[in-house]
Design a protein around this motif. Structure first.
Motif, PDB file in Angstrom:
ATOM      1  N   ALA A 161       7.613  -7.294 -15.886  1.00 51.77           N
ATOM      2  CA  ALA A 161       7.438  -7.791 -17.253  1.00 51.77           C
ATOM      3  C   ALA A 161       6.410  -6.995 -18.044  1.00 51.77           C
ATOM      4  N   THR A 162       5.431  -6.434 -17.353  1.00 51.89           N
ATOM      5  CA  THR A 162       4.364  -5.695 -18.044  1.00 51.89           C
ATOM      6  C   THR A 162       4.560  -4.184 -17.960  1.00 51.89           C
ATOM      7  N   ASP A 163       5.738  -3.781 -17.516  1.00 52.14           N
ATOM      8  CA  ASP A 163       6.048  -2.355 -17.370  1.00 52.14           C
ATOM      9  C   ASP A 163       5.004  -1.660 -16.485  1.00 52.14           C
ATOM     10  N   SER A 164       4.647  -2.351 -15.390  1.00 54.70           N
ATOM     11  CA  SER A 164       3.638  -1.838 -14.454  1.00 54.70           C
ATOM     12  C   SER A 164       4.225  -1.566 -13.085  1.00 54.70           C
ATOM     13  N   THR A 165       5.499  -1.298 -13.026  1.00 53.17           N
ATOM     14  CA  THR A 165       6.130  -1.101 -11.722  1.00 53.17           C
ATOM     15  C   THR A 165       5.665   0.170 -11.024  1.00 53.17           C
ATOM     16  N   ALA A 166       4.982   1.034 -11.738  1.00 53.39           N
ATOM     17  CA  ALA A 166       4.398   2.199 -11.064  1.00 53.39           C
ATOM     18  C   ALA A 166       3.402   1.734  -9.999  1.00 53.39           C
ATOM     19  N   ILE A 167       2.823   0.559 -10.203  1.00 55.82           N
ATOM     20  CA  ILE A 167       1.865  -0.007  -9.239  1.00 55.82           C
ATOM     21  C   ILE A 167       2.602  -0.544  -8.016  1.00 55.82           C
ATOM     22  N   THR A 168       3.738  -1.187  -8.216  1.00 53.78           N
ATOM     23  CA  THR A 168       4.424  -1.863  -7.115  1.00 53.78           C
ATOM     24  C   THR A 168       5.505  -1.022  -6.436  1.00 53.78           C
ATOM     25  N   ILE A 217      -1.920  -8.384  -2.114  1.00 55.51           N
ATOM     26  CA  ILE A 217      -3.338  -8.376  -2.504  1.00 55.51           C
ATOM     27  C   ILE A 217      -3.693  -7.043  -3.152  1.00 55.51           C
ATOM     28  N   TYR A 218      -3.235  -5.940  -2.567  1.00 54.82           N
ATOM     29  CA  TYR A 218      -3.462  -4.617  -3.152  1.00 54.82           C
ATOM     30  C   TYR A 218      -2.881  -4.540  -4.563  1.00 54.82           C
ATOM     31  N   TRP A 219      -1.646  -5.024  -4.726  1.00 53.99           N
ATOM     32  CA  TRP A 219      -1.018  -5.006  -6.043  1.00 53.99           C
ATOM     33  C   TRP A 219      -1.807  -5.846  -7.046  1.00 53.99           C
ATOM     34  N   GLY A 244       5.669   1.938  -5.081  1.00 56.97           N
ATOM     35  CA  GLY A 244       5.353   2.717  -3.884  1.00 56.97           C
ATOM     36  C   GLY A 244       5.436   1.950  -2.574  1.00 56.97           C
ATOM     37  N   LEU A 245       5.090   0.683  -2.602  1.00 56.34           N
ATOM     38  CA  LEU A 245       5.080  -0.125  -1.377  1.00 56.34           C
ATOM     39  C   LEU A 245       6.173  -1.191  -1.364  1.00 56.34           C
ATOM     40  N   ALA A 246       6.996  -1.221  -2.378  1.00 61.19           N
ATOM     41  CA  ALA A 246       7.979  -2.290  -2.516  1.00 61.19           C
ATOM     42  C   ALA A 246       8.950  -2.337  -1.336  1.00 61.19           C
ATOM     43  N   TYR A 247       9.479  -1.192  -0.928  1.00 56.61           N
ATOM     44  CA  TYR A 247      10.444  -1.192   0.171  1.00 56.61           C
ATOM     45  C   TYR A 247       9.789  -1.583   1.499  1.00 56.61           C
ATOM     46  N   ILE A 248       8.547  -1.219   1.678  1.00 49.74           N
ATOM     47  CA  ILE A 248       7.824  -1.625   2.894  1.00 49.74           C
ATOM     48  C   ILE A 248       7.675  -3.141   2.913  1.00 49.74           C
ATOM     49  N   LEU A 249       7.352  -3.712   1.755  1.00 50.86           N
ATOM     50  CA  LEU A 249       7.221  -5.163   1.669  1.00 50.86           C
ATOM     51  C   LEU A 249       8.541  -5.844   2.014  1.00 50.86           C
ATOM     52  N   LEU A 250       9.651  -5.358   1.469  1.00 50.86           N
ATOM     53  CA  LEU A 250      10.947  -5.966   1.769  1.00 50.86           C
ATOM     54  C   LEU A 250      11.298  -5.817   3.247  1.00 50.86           C
ATOM     55  N   ASN A 257      14.458   0.652 -10.705  1.00 52.23           N
ATOM     56  CA  ASN A 257      13.327   1.122  -9.907  1.00 52.23           C
ATOM     57  C   ASN A 257      13.162   0.264  -8.648  1.00 52.23           C
ATOM     58  N   ALA A 258      12.279   0.696  -7.780  1.00 56.42           N
ATOM     59  CA  ALA A 258      12.104   0.047  -6.474  1.00 56.42           C
ATOM     60  C   ALA A 258      11.707  -1.422  -6.606  1.00 56.42           C
ATOM     61  N   SER A 259      10.857  -1.739  -7.562  1.00 51.56           N
ATOM     62  CA  SER A 259      10.413  -3.132  -7.712  1.00 51.56           C
ATOM     63  C   SER A 259      11.572  -4.054  -8.058  1.00 51.56           C
ATOM     64  N   ILE A 260      12.452  -3.607  -8.927  1.00 52.79           N
ATOM     65  CA  ILE A 260      13.616  -4.417  -9.298  1.00 52.79           C
ATOM     66  C   ILE A 260      14.563  -4.553  -8.111  1.00 52.79           C
ATOM     67  N   ILE A 261      14.810  -3.452  -7.407  1.00 50.89           N
ATOM     68  CA  ILE A 261      15.697  -3.496  -6.239  1.00 50.89           C
ATOM     69  C   ILE A 261      15.136  -4.431  -5.170  1.00 50.89           C
TER      70      ILE A 261
END
Length: 137
Positions: free
Chosen positions: A77-84, A126-128, A86-92, A2-6
């Motif tokens: 770790a908490t299987d909550s990547t649905a939260i992160t 902060i949003y996450w 969406g914006l992960a690629y923007i952050l990177l 998923n995006a968070s891992i990538i």
């Protein structure tokens, strides 16, 4: 994956690329005779301007990993990547932008652009965090 891992892998990889570039740069300075000895200042203050910027760009990635990598690791770790995710690629992209601008210029405009890239990352994290708190509390 998923995006968070990538993005976590991308962030770590980018930090390693900057570290390797710094090692190559310092080796070049030493081997070419432009720098005497093998002891460099950790802040990059003893090398030419580009070396200083490269040192600071790499150090900044390491400094920011505690909150960026930490939240991504928590989400994974908490299987909550649905939260992160969406914006992960923007952050990177903002992380890469901040580092690249840091490497190419120290003008006032470049410093302001770096700050904008940092604020994007900070705001996303902060949003996450707020969303993760709301999920787990």
């Amino acid at each position: 994956m998923n995006a968070s891992i990538i993005v976590l892998l991308g962030y770590i990889s980018w930090t390693l690329v900057l570290l390797l570039a710094l090692a190559v740069y310092r080796t070049y300075l030493t081997q070419s005779g432009k720098f005497k000895g093998l002891k460099f200042q950790a802040d990059g203050s003893d090398v030419p301007e580009f070396g200083n910027r490269l040192t600071r760009a790499q150090a900044n990635c390491v400094e920011c990993f505690s909150f960026i990598g930490g939240v991504l690791l928590l989400a994974i770790a908490t299987d909550s990547t649905a939260i992160t995710n969406g914006l992960a690629y923007i952050l990177l992209a903002a992380r890469l932008g901040q580092s690249i601008v840091h490497l190419v210029s120290t003008t006032n405009m470049a410093i302001q652009a770096r700050f904008v890239f940092f604020l994007i990352q900070f705001g996303i994290v902060i949003y996450w965090i707020l969303t993760l708190f709301a999920t787990f509390l």
